[in-house]
Motif scaffolding. Structure first.
Motif, PDB file in Angstrom:
ATOM      1  N   UNK A 152       0.167  -1.318   0.116  1.00  0.00           N
ATOM      2  CA  UNK A 152       0.079   0.360  -0.005  1.00  0.00           C
ATOM      3  C   UNK A 152       1.260   1.385  -0.100  1.00  0.00           C
ATOM      4  N   UNK A 153       0.499   2.143  -0.347  1.00  0.00           N
ATOM      5  CA  UNK A 153       1.197   3.583  -0.569  1.00  0.00           C
ATOM      6  C   UNK A 153       0.304   4.709  -0.297  1.00  0.00           C
ATOM      7  N   UNK A 154       0.391   5.943   0.360  1.00  0.00           N
ATOM      8  CA  UNK A 154      -0.413   6.867   0.731  1.00  0.00           C
ATOM      9  C   UNK A 154       0.293   8.096  -0.213  1.00  0.00           C
ATOM     10  N   UNK A 155      -0.469   9.033  -1.193  1.00  0.00           N
ATOM     11  CA  UNK A 155       0.028  10.498  -1.555  1.00  0.00           C
ATOM     12  C   UNK A 155      -0.409  10.869  -0.727  1.00  0.00           C
ATOM     13  N   UNK A 156       0.572  11.412  -0.123  1.00  0.00           N
ATOM     14  CA  UNK A 156       1.193  13.388   0.853  1.00  0.00           C
ATOM     15  C   UNK A 156       1.587  14.358  -0.180  1.00  0.00           C
ATOM     16  N   UNK A 157       1.672  14.326  -1.347  1.00  0.00           N
ATOM     17  CA  UNK A 157       2.421  15.532  -1.617  1.00  0.00           C
ATOM     18  C   UNK A 157       1.638  16.839  -1.911  1.00  0.00           C
ATOM     19  N   UNK A 158       0.295  17.057  -1.627  1.00  0.00           N
ATOM     20  CA  UNK A 158      -0.106  17.885  -1.334  1.00  0.00           C
ATOM     21  C   UNK A 158      -0.257  18.901  -2.526  1.00  0.00           C
ATOM     22  N   UNK A 159       1.274  19.930  -2.199  1.00  0.00           N
ATOM     23  CA  UNK A 159       0.930  20.359  -3.918  1.00  0.00           C
ATOM     24  C   UNK A 159       1.253  20.016  -5.263  1.00  0.00           C
ATOM     25  N   UNK A 160       2.250  19.029  -5.256  1.00  0.00           N
ATOM     26  CA  UNK A 160       2.444  17.436  -6.106  1.00  0.00           C
ATOM     27  C   UNK A 160       1.145  16.721  -6.117  1.00  0.00           C
ATOM     28  N   UNK A 161       0.600  17.611  -5.008  1.00  0.00           N
ATOM     29  CA  UNK A 161      -0.862  15.483  -5.534  1.00  0.00           C
ATOM     30  C   UNK A 161      -1.574  15.607  -6.666  1.00  0.00           C
ATOM     31  N   UNK A 162      -1.810  16.917  -7.784  1.00  0.00           N
ATOM     32  CA  UNK A 162      -2.074  16.261  -8.875  1.00  0.00           C
ATOM     33  C   UNK A 162      -0.795  15.308  -9.713  1.00  0.00           C
ATOM     34  N   UNK A 163       0.026  15.821  -9.656  1.00  0.00           N
ATOM     35  CA  UNK A 163       1.334  14.899 -10.300  1.00  0.00           C
ATOM     36  C   UNK A 163       1.286  13.969  -9.642  1.00  0.00           C
ATOM     37  N   UNK A 164       1.151  13.446  -9.063  1.00  0.00           N
ATOM     38  CA  UNK A 164       1.340  12.372  -7.862  1.00  0.00           C
ATOM     39  C   UNK A 164       0.468  11.506  -8.824  1.00  0.00           C
ATOM     40  N   UNK A 165      -1.014  11.733  -8.830  1.00  0.00           N
ATOM     41  CA  UNK A 165      -1.713  11.078  -8.769  1.00  0.00           C
ATOM     42  C   UNK A 165      -1.886  10.852 -10.216  1.00  0.00           C
ATOM     43  N   UNK A 166      -1.079  11.363 -11.048  1.00  0.00           N
ATOM     44  CA  UNK A 166      -1.359  11.340 -12.967  1.00  0.00           C
ATOM     45  C   UNK A 166      -0.523  10.213 -12.538  1.00  0.00           C
TER      46      UNK A 166
END
Length: 850
Positions: A196-210
């Motif tokens: 499992x992984x957690x995206x906690x990149x906030x300002x970069x959240x959209x880019x990480x999701x991509x």
């Protein structure tokens, strides 16, 4: 804490070592999770994200319960850690409208358990904040446990007190997603296989999701902050500026990190009338401004750190500080600060920044497991203020399946990452809506406020008829939903003596037509557009057994039976209330509400379904009309050859039949407490269905009915609304829904309910009616007994059929007996109210089952 190359495998990878990522990792390991790895593209602990350029101010009070609760948890956690300055927070008012708003702040704080909220006179404000000109203000709101978090210190504390491993200067290059699940996080230093992984990149959240093929609606926006030179008025206060980041790698302008690490010695302050806030930094003053036009940042162009550049900081734009560019404000930030804090007029600025942080389309966080990728979680659009609380909630959710704080389960409908509509990931849409939320951060937003951009995205087949009928459209989940119809204005005169005036804040954006539609439906018949509601088709081998596993009620149904049930989480919290229809062997239709329901409820069923069962969420695939009122049967019988008599079509049953020449699935159910049906038809038939019913019912008084009437009618009957009266923070016994639970069956959450039943129910939902007022009570306002808060208003409206103002609330069971006297505080007034038995209208159900 580690600075070496990350491992090739971990159970959990947290992407982002800012406030949220560190909090998640800390809480996961506190709960016993092992092999947790945290990575960040920047150095540790000064990562270059918003966590280290933020001034750390924490105002805890919010109209949202979960925002207030997570803020208070964060303040207590970081206070115990020694990285929180509990100097108090003061919000000042420079207008009568803002003083009214501050009274609401006191009421919200009282409802949600913040300690000692109070209003201050101008003189009392200046006792705490001597730089404020008392002649510029009318008063203030004081929350003594507000304050400031030392961002860098807090990140260091998390890293030192967590058994997770932390790796800086580790850029994520890809997410390995296949088979609908996360397999690995690819970094510039190598691949990390994970469960499992957690995206906690906030300002970069959209880019990480991509990187995982996700369109996460995370909109970065610039925000201004300045720190003055040392001021004579603050002389004598010790300052350690210059030593706060010694020995740390700091990208970009070190002075920003230096000043943000310097604590305040006076309460933090806000001037929301001009979208400003401020705090001391030792012997200097920091001033922040939302008082400028929205400066949106392309979410695909956030950039990276360098020695000269902190990725989440842009150059200070002087014109936005000195020129009024916010369309809701007539003064610039500098003008407003010069008036409020005269000592700042001629000072120089030692540090300036346009820092970046993010907003979602509705301004709330995006938390939870994504629908598209199993094992991929998000903790995004979260500020320092709430970071500790959401880290705890996310960790509990991941480890134990129940989102909760130490105080108990929390409601997740408003924060779930799955709540977003299909269009929300389109970049222009979420950037525009994020900009609007930025603009509104300190604005006084009216009840039932509606956006004016990106409208008519989703319309039902009835939309053009509704426009011709003068529908007042509200937007919900992107849908245009009529709140009332101007064509029904002539009904107001008919019922005028039964419709009290609603003045003041409670009456804003309301219409007497809503009341008239309510009363007309009780006497005649009305059509309600339910197209925003969703159907979920569950089919295939083992469908009934699957539904029995996820539903709290008995799913041993005959074809044509309809049953109300709940979906629960492992802790017994209510994930959804649904209606299940058995259409044929191993073929079921599950109906649920609109808005965030399809993504959250449908996603849950998809997650739980075995390989032999197909779950298809039909969002927008069916157009639906609620046909309700005493004349509903007569009207429907005119349009169909099917038997719709009480014997031929009993309550809580369903038929596949024709209305005119339109094929429908007809459910004999009612959400307003009247005889009636829900008529579900393929969308392409919707317009004909409307016309057929309209033409056949003209002499029976058929009228269109909007959402305003639905709201007041359902409250008279005590029908629950998920996300308002019920959510994951309540179980069925507390919510007064034991009839939706069959403890003789096996279902998710049963064990927790057995424990709750043995322990005893400590709180219970109950209706209140005002003793001597027709005012409408607003949600989030405290319910008190002998001066002590015992609950808060979940939902309020006027019961036009019973001629009483209604408020629903959860109260301790010892106060839930009918006849108990309580008080409600709303808009600065105290109202006497009485606990009542439910339902308040038609308790024998004669009107529904006849």
């Amino acid at each position: 804490m580690s600075t070496e190359t990350p491992p090739s495998r971990a159970d959990t990878v947290v992407i982002g070592a800012g406030a949220v990522g560190c909090s998640v990792a800390y809480h996961l390991t506190e709960l016993g999770a092992e092999d947790v790895v945290v990575i960040d593209q920047g150095p540790l602990p000064v990562t270059g994200g918003s966590s280290v350029h933020a001034p750390g101010i924490m105002f805890q009070t919010s109209p949202s319960k979960i925002q207030t609760k997570t803020a208070h948890y964060t303040s207590r956690l970081l206070s115990d850690a020694g990285v929180y300055d509990e100097v108090g927070g003061i919000e000042v008012a420079r207008s009568e409208e803002r003083m009214d708003f501050l009274r609401r702040r006191v009421e919200w704080a009282t409802s949600y358990g913040l300690p000692e909220p109070q209003l201050l006179s101008p003189a009392e404000v200046t006792e705490h904040l001597p730089l404020v000109d008392k002649d510029e203000i009318l008063g203030g709101y004081y929350s003594p446990t507000d304050g400031r978090v030392d961002g860098i210190g807090a990140l260091q504390w998390y890293m030192e007190h967590s058994t997770a491993s932390f790796y800086g200067n580790t850029e994520v290059t890809d997410l390995d997603v296949s088979g609908g699940e996360i397999n690995a996080v690819e970094t510039a230093q190598g691949r990390i296989d994970c469960e499992r992984a957690v995206i906690a990149t906030n300002n970069w959240g959209y880019q990480t999701g991509q990187l995982a093929g996700l369109d996460l609606p995370i909109a970065p926006v610039e925000h201004q902050y300045v720190v003055t030179e040392p001021m004579d008025e603050l002389a004598g206060v010790e300052s350690s500026v210059g030593d706060n980041t010694t020995g740390l790698e700091v990208p970009g302008d070190r002075s920003i990190a230096e000043y943000m690490s310097e604590g305040p010695h006076q309460p933090v302050g806000r001037d929301q009338d001009h979208s400003l806030y401020f705090r001391t930094h030792g012997d200097a003053l920091g001033m922040g401004s939302y008082n400028h036009e929205t400066l949106s940042v392309d979410p695909e162009a956030m950039g990276k750190n360098s020695e000269e550049h902190q990725a989440s900081v842009r150059g200070f734009t002087k014109e936005h500080w000195e020129t009024p560019t916010h369309r809701g404000r007539d003064k610039s930030a500098k003008q407003a600060f010069d008036e409020l804090l005269p000592a700042t007029q001629d000072v120089e600025y030692e540090a300036t920044e346009n820092g970046i942080f993010v907003f979602t389309p509705d301004g709330m966080p995006a938390v939870g497991e994504t629908a598209q990728v199993d094992g991929l979680w998000t903790g995004l659009a979260i500020w320092w203020t709430h970071s500790g609380g959401y880290g705890r909630i996310l960790a509990e959710w991941m480890e134990n399946g129940v989102p909760r704080l130490p105080s108990g389960p929390v409601d997740t409908g408003g924060i779930h990452v799955r709540r977003f509509e299909p269009h929300a990931g389109e970049k222009d849409y979420f950037v525009d809506r994020g900009a609007k939320r930025y603009e509104q951060v300190y604005s006084i937003v009216e009840p039932r406020w509606q956006p004016d951009d990106h409208r008519t995205l989703r319309t039902s087949p009835f939309y053009h008829q509704q426009k011709e009928l003068g529908a007042e459209f509200y937007q919900s989940g992107g849908w245009e939903t009529p709140q009332w119809y101007e064509s029904n204005a002539n009904l107001v005169e008919t019922y005028e003596d039964r419709i009290p005036d609603q003045d003041g804040w409670q009456g804003i954006n309301r219409s007497k037509i809503e009341a008239a539609e309510h009363l007309h439906t009780r006497e005649k018949v009305s059509m309600f557009d339910m197209t925003t509601f969703s159907s979920i088709m569950v089919e295939g081998e083992g469908s009934q057994a699957f539904l029995q596993q996820v539903c709290s009620n008995d799913m041993d149904l005959d074809t044509g039976q309809v049953r109300y049930s709940l979906l629960l989480n492992e802790g017994g919290g209510i994930l959804a209330d649904i209606t299940v229809v058995k259409l044929d062997d191993e073929e079921f239709m599950v109906t649920t509400g609109g808005g965030n329901s399809p993504g959250i409820h449908g996603g849950h069923l998809e997650d739980e379904a075995p390989a032999t069962v197909s779950v298809h969420v039909e969002e927008g695939a069916k157009s639906t009309i609620g046909l309700w009122g005493p004349n509903a049967r007569l009207l429907l019988q005119r349009c169909t050859d099917a038997d719709v008599t009480n014997n031929g079509f009993p309550y809580f049953s369903a038929k596949q039949m024709y209305v005119g020449d339109v094929p429908v699935i007809a459910l004999r159910v009612s959400y307003v407490g009247e005889l009636g049906w829900e008529l579900w038809a393929p969308t392409e038939y919707g317009q004909r269905l409307w016309e057929t019913l309209q033409d056949a019912g003209e002499d029976l008084g058929v009228r269109p009915m909007g959402g305003g009437a639905l709201s007041s009618m359902r409250l008279e009957k005590g029908y629950r609304l998920w996300g308002t009266d019920i959510d994951t923070d309540s179980n069925p016994f507390e919510a007064g829904l034991p009839f939706a639970v069959d403890m003789d069956t096996e279902f998710i959450g049963k064990e927790a309910l057995e424990t709750a039943r043995e322990k005893g129910i400590e709180s219970k939902i109950t209706p209140l009616t005002l003793d001597d007022s027709t005012d409408i009570m607003l949600s989030g306002r405290p319910v008190t007994k002998d001066g002590d808060a015992i609950g808060y208003v979940q939902a309020g409206n006027y019961g036009y059929s019973i001629d009483e103002s209604i408020a629903y609330t959860y109260v301790p069971t010892e106060h839930a007996e009918a006849g108990t006297s309580v008080q409600i505080q709303c808009e600065g007034e105290t109202y006497d109210a009485t606990v009542r038995d439910e339902p308040l209208f038609d308790p024998t159900r004669d009107r529904i089952i006849k």
